[in-house]
Design an enzyme around this catalytic site. Sequence first.
Site, short mmCIF file in Angstrom:
data_model
loop_
_atom_site.label_atom_id
_atom_site.label_comp_id
_atom_site.label_asym_id
_atom_site.label_seq_id
_atom_site.Cartn_x
_atom_site.Cartn_y
_atom_site.Cartn_z
N SER A 1 0.99 -1.42 0.18
CA SER A 1 -0.17 -0.19 -0.09
C SER A 1 0.92 1.44 0.12
O SER A 1 0.00 2.30 -0.13
CB SER A 1 -0.64 -0.01 1.20
OG SER A 1 -2.05 -0.99 1.11
N GLY B 1 5.70 15.19 9.52
CA GLY B 1 6.44 14.48 8.28
C GLY B 1 5.14 13.84 7.58
O GLY B 1 4.10 13.50 8.35
N GLY C 1 3.97 9.54 5.96
CA GLY C 1 4.22 8.02 5.96
C GLY C 1 2.97 7.33 5.10
O GLY C 1 2.40 7.33 5.13
N HIS C 2 4.20 5.76 5.03
CA HIS C 2 2.69 4.96 4.89
C HIS C 2 3.65 3.20 5.02
O HIS C 2 4.52 3.36 5.17
CB HIS C 2 2.14 5.12 2.85
CG HIS C 2 0.92 4.44 3.06
ND1 HIS C 2 0.01 3.53 3.42
CD2 HIS C 2 0.10 5.67 2.26
CE1 HIS C 2 -0.73 3.42 2.83
NE2 HIS C 2 -0.76 4.74 2.56
N ASP C 3 2.05 2.66 5.32
CA ASP C 3 3.21 1.33 5.77
C ASP C 3 2.14 0.18 3.98
O ASP C 3 1.36 1.18 3.79
CB ASP C 3 2.41 0.16 6.84
CG ASP C 3 2.85 1.18 7.88
OD1 ASP C 3 4.14 1.94 7.75
OD2 ASP C 3 2.52 0.95 8.99
N GLY C 4 3.77 -0.80 3.92
CA GLY C 4 2.50 -1.42 2.87
C GLY C 4 2.68 -3.39 3.65
O GLY C 4 3.78 -2.97 4.24
N GLY D 1 3.48 -11.62 2.15
CA GLY D 1 4.41 -11.90 2.80
C GLY D 1 5.15 -11.17 2.59
O GLY D 1 6.24 -11.43 3.09
#
Length: 481
Positions: A73, A311, A313-316, A320
């Site tokens: 993501s 700031g 950001g993003h996680d993805g 796995g």
Amino acid sequence: MPEKLSREATGEAPAFDTARWQARLDGLLAAHRIHGATLAVLAGGEIHELASGILHSETGVAVTADSVFQIGSVSKGYTAAMVVLLAEAGKLDLDAPVVDVLPEFAIADTEATRTITPRQLLNHTSGIEGDFVSDTGRGDDCLARYVEGARTVGLTNPPGATVSYSSTAYNVLGRIVEVVTGGTWDEALKELLTGPLGLEHTMTLPEEVLRFRAAMGHMGDPGEEPVPTPLWNMMPRSAGPYGGICATAADVARFARLFVDGGAAPDGTRVLPEAVVGAMLNREVEMPDQWFLGAHWGLGWGLFEWDGVRGFGHDGSTFGQLAYLRAMPEKGVAVVLLTNGGGAAPKVFEALCRELSAELADVTMPGFEPPARPPVVELGGFVGRYRREGFLMTIAESGGEGRGEGDAEGVLTLTYEGADGLAGTFDPLVWQLTAVSDAPAKTVFAGRRNEKDAWIPVVFYALADGSRYVHFGVRATAKSA
């Protein structure tokens, strides 16, 4: 020049100690049983690249800095940049209904279909159910067919009423990009972003990935030895706009640097107008969950503030593989970690990001966990069933495990399972919830499945119309019973 601006932003930041951070990365992966990762850090106007471990536990091939990972993501930031860029060029209106630019757009709710805007898709306030997955084939028409299939998708909440993370919305945005540019989303990504930035290790299709060392995903709970996923990529091509990009950590850091340097590439090429960068980093909406990705959402990015320093950001995550990005433009610092799985990857990123932020930007990354003595909270109002399309959460009072010493209240369990067409597709997951704070507007709990898990926020709150919701995993779910 942009590179000079980045150096000025960092002030007198200490030199990046490659050997020390390499040892730290190696040690964290070993301690948390993660097979491989790459780390890229923007500091002092330069991008520093580190690699550790192996790409695939069955081949033993070493991870190198030029290894390609699935970034999940984090791809949404790229799709958002294209949409906002096209809007700045006057090719679409972010505040006009989506149907104005994409007449075939429709969801199950007729009124929402008529009113939802691209801005609401971008900042996750559209209310569109977020987890619609549809394999529409490998053809260039995959997104057009995806949007057609989304006509039966419902709402988590009324548009504009709250934030609820929606991958479905980002696929609609990807289709908007195609209609406006006249090509595929993949082609637009190259023409508008990766080409001008010179991101030669950023791609979307398997046949492109095969030119490079590619990470294999691994699955496993914290503390377990992760095992390879059955396939290299278990996501369909239609997942591209919300999660289909593959890249090296350094290329992700170069993309993040575009926002650190106001939209210009290191050679001075103007890739994004300053107005686009400003719009994407503007605090559009406040998050019910103030911790997971930041207190606010912009146009594509989660927005945080640590010690007064803003700031994004993003996680993805894919099957796995897990990816993380945090950047602080005024400090000229960005941190990117890409991993090939393992349930403890969030702990590895948290440790690295906290330590790097302290040393390179002189800011403290806040943690999230319940207090030693959780507050006494009346639990009855939270108990019940919370349902959204495909998923059911059952909140019940716990037997007492995890309470602070001497506390008689404050612990719940959250059982998460498939519903509707997803019923029985995975074993129910159970989180123990410990109270963090109780305020009139919302009550915050910290949840984890076991002692090896990182704590995650679970927020109970009400919309303006009085309907009760829980915010969990950045998604809003209404109380149904």
